[in-house]
Design an enzyme around this catalytic site. Structure first.
Site, PDB file in Angstrom:
ATOM      1  N   ASP A   1      52.179  38.343 -27.025  1.00  0.00           N
ATOM      2  CA  ASP A   1      50.891  37.694 -26.815  1.00  0.00           C
ATOM      3  C   ASP A   1      50.051  37.847 -28.079  1.00  0.00           C
ATOM      4  OD1 ASP A   1      48.796  36.390 -25.551  1.00  0.00           O
ATOM      5  OD2 ASP A   1      48.305  38.029 -24.188  1.00  0.00           O
TER       6      ASP A   1
ATOM      7  N   HIS B   1      36.132  35.698 -36.727  1.00  0.00           N
ATOM      8  CA  HIS B   1      36.099  34.922 -35.489  1.00  0.00           C
ATOM      9  C   HIS B   1      34.641  34.802 -35.077  1.00  0.00           C
ATOM     10  CE1 HIS B   1      36.661  33.497 -31.504  1.00  0.00           C
ATOM     11  NE2 HIS B   1      36.594  34.668 -30.901  1.00  0.00           N
TER      12      HIS B   1
ATOM     13  N   HIS C   1      46.434  31.601 -24.579  1.00  0.00           N
ATOM     14  CA  HIS C   1      45.466  31.126 -23.585  1.00  0.00           C
ATOM     15  C   HIS C   1      44.733  29.896 -24.110  1.00  0.00           C
ATOM     16  CE1 HIS C   1      41.764  32.832 -25.497  1.00  0.00           C
ATOM     17  NE2 HIS C   1      42.584  33.785 -25.911  1.00  0.00           N
TER      18      HIS C   1
ATOM     19  N   ASP D   1      41.678  28.727 -22.899  1.00  0.00           N
ATOM     20  CA  ASP D   1      40.218  28.737 -22.780  1.00  0.00           C
ATOM     21  C   ASP D   1      39.581  29.358 -24.016  1.00  0.00           C
ATOM     22  OD1 ASP D   1      39.455  31.798 -21.101  1.00  0.00           O
ATOM     23  OD2 ASP D   1      41.401  31.208 -21.877  1.00  0.00           O
TER      24      ASP D   1
ATOM     25  N   ASP E   1      41.603  32.047 -31.926  1.00  0.00           N
ATOM     26  CA  ASP E   1      41.551  32.756 -30.647  1.00  0.00           C
ATOM     27  C   ASP E   1      41.577  31.756 -29.496  1.00  0.00           C
ATOM     28  OD1 ASP E   1      41.287  34.692 -28.693  1.00  0.00           O
ATOM     29  OD2 ASP E   1      39.099  34.736 -28.815  1.00  0.00           O
TER      30      ASP E   1
ATOM     31  N   GLU F   1      41.594  33.656 -19.814  1.00  0.00           N
ATOM     32  CA  GLU F   1      41.726  34.951 -20.494  1.00  0.00           C
ATOM     33  C   GLU F   1      40.370  35.519 -20.881  1.00  0.00           C
ATOM     34  OE1 GLU F   1      42.088  37.727 -23.923  1.00  0.00           O
ATOM     35  OE2 GLU F   1      41.083  35.776 -23.814  1.00  0.00           O
ATOM     36  N   GLU F   2      39.439  34.650 -21.272  1.00  0.00           N
ATOM     37  CA  GLU F   2      38.135  35.119 -21.728  1.00  0.00           C
ATOM     38  C   GLU F   2      37.314  35.757 -20.609  1.00  0.00           C
ATOM     39  OE1 GLU F   2      37.428  35.356 -24.713  1.00  0.00           O
ATOM     40  OE2 GLU F   2      38.570  33.848 -25.818  1.00  0.00           O
TER      41      GLU F   2
END
Length: 427
Positions: free
Chosen positions: A147, A387, A53, A55, A86, A120-121
């Site tokens: 994924d 993260h 993803h 975003d 991420d 996705e977020e």
């Protein structure tokens, strides 16, 4: 919109062969998501799909970043930036690997798709979901989907002698539940015995003091430890090799830590509490939101019923805000094509690691693809650190990620399952 166009143009410049090759069919979905289709020379081979993803969640330099969070600055061998783990490492790694292969005249035998979602977020309802609808309308079925979701864990699991690549074969479900209490308004000078805040606080306390049941052994978490048993130091090696006897002891230890507790039960987190309108007015309404990550052995409805039984107060209204059940467990045995291909690619690159099935405790875009395949795997060969503020990835690890996808594309061209590594490595 202008910034999106500029970013798209930058991507085209960075990967000119991907966007100009006659072997790649490219289209934009829902204005911002990207779908690539690379047909294979053998149409009898079922295609697969790689996801990532584009975003990210917000980040601000004032939060304490050593480099601006959207600069991509290289410092002491690391690339700093929001999304470096991420999940932009996969976005760039997949495209970079494909660029290298196309430059060398690569023509795959097995066709494949690449899907880059843009939301996705915030649950992927416009990006991934619409990519799936488009593929469904074309009658596409997939051998497997890969994924984000898990990583290479080095020093994360206590007592494990070697790094482990945890390929998540399922992901937990999610439910957001609203608890609310409504009472008569009044003045603080004449308070009732219980206020809306007090009633709701008691309900929340009961939820925190009475966690949902332990479910170790009802999902792939037991398989994970059995796969890794011989890699643990003594006496943990003996414990992991005899879970039929020591399983209850292991679970008692695991539930003491938030990270391992998340593997063995549905977790309950009170994340919002709102009440009160004025310092001297009795609050007529109070609400709290509880976020639950649902173990693969339970459903949203089962969890809601357990919450009702735990709260056990008719004055507390319990409503499902939104939620979805856990994903089915994908195959990971010796006959599982997708799992074995990912495993082979990993062990060829990192012979020192162990590979095991696991559970993704977060949620990914891959859950939208359940209608296109029965096998969904969640893994990126990122050596996991953290993260958040100062999110970064080492240059070396980024090169490894590109190499991983470079080899994965080619390994997927096989007609048969790869030869098992179990003779030299444990699963």
């Amino acid at each position: 919109l202008t910034s999106t166009v500029l970013r798209s143009a930058s991507t085209l410049i960075a990967f000119p062969t991907v966007f100009s090759s006659s072997r790649v069919r490219y289209e934009v979905v829902s204005n911002y998501s990207h779908l690539f289709w690379v047909p294979g020379s053998d149409p009898s081979l079922e295609p697969y799909m790689l996801l990532a993803h584009i975003d990210v969640v917000p980040a601000f330099e004032a939060d304490g970043w050593d480099a601006p969070p959207f600069s991509g600055r290289e410092v002491d061998g690391f690339i700093y930036g929001r999304g470096t783990i991420d999940n932009k490492q996969s976005v760039m790694g997949i495209l970079q690997a494909l660029e290298f292969l196309l430059e060398r005249g690569y023509a795959p035998r097995r066709g494949f798709y690449i899907g880059l979602g843009h939301d996705e977020e915030i649950n992927g309802h416009f990006g991934a979901a619409n990519i799936v609808k488009l593929l469904q309308s074309r009658g596409v079925s997939l051998a497997f989907v890969l994924d984000e979701g898990s990583a290479i864990l080095d020093g994360v699991i206590h007592g494990l002698e070697s790094p482990v690549a945890m390929i998540a074969v399922t992901e937990k479900g999610m439910a957001s539940v609203k608890l609310s209490v409504t009472t008569l308004p009044g003045h603080s000078s004449m308070p009732p015995a219980e206020t809306s805040i007090g009633i709701l606080a008691s309900a929340v306390t009961r939820l925190e003091k009475n966690p949902l049941p332990l479910l170790f052994g009802h999902g792939p978490e037991r398989d994970m430890f059995e796969h890794l048993a011989h890699k643990f130091e003594f006496p943990l090696k003996f414990v992991m090799s005899n879970l039929w006897l020591f399983g209850p002891l292991l679970v008692r230890v695991m539930q003491r830590r938030p990270d391992s507790n998340a593997l063995v039960r549905t977790t309950t987190a009170v994340t919002k509490f709102n009440a009160g309108v004025k310092i001297n007015v009795m609050p007529p309404y109070a609400e709290a939101f509880v976020n639950l990550r649902i173990h693969p052995a339970q459903t949203v409805e089962e969890v809601l019923e357990l919450i009702r039984l735990t709260v056990n107060d008719e004055r507390v209204k319990i409503e499902l805000d939104r939620g979805f059940d856990p994903l089915p467990v994908s195959s990971f045995d010796d006959k599982s094509f997708g799992y074995q291909i990912v495993k082979k690619t990993l062990l060829d690159m990192f012979p020192q690691i162990s590979v095991a099935p696991g559970v993704c405790v977060g949620n990914t875009d891959s859950r939208h693809y359940n209608s296109l395949t029965k096998d969904i795997y969640r893994f990126t060969p990122t050596w996991f650190k953290f993260h958040g503020v100062n999110e970064r990835i080492s240059m070396r690890n980024y090169e490894e990620i590109v190499h991983f996808y470079f080899q994965l594309f080619q390994n997927c061209d096989t007609r048969k399952l790869p030869e098992s590594h179990s003779a030299q490595h444990d699963l």
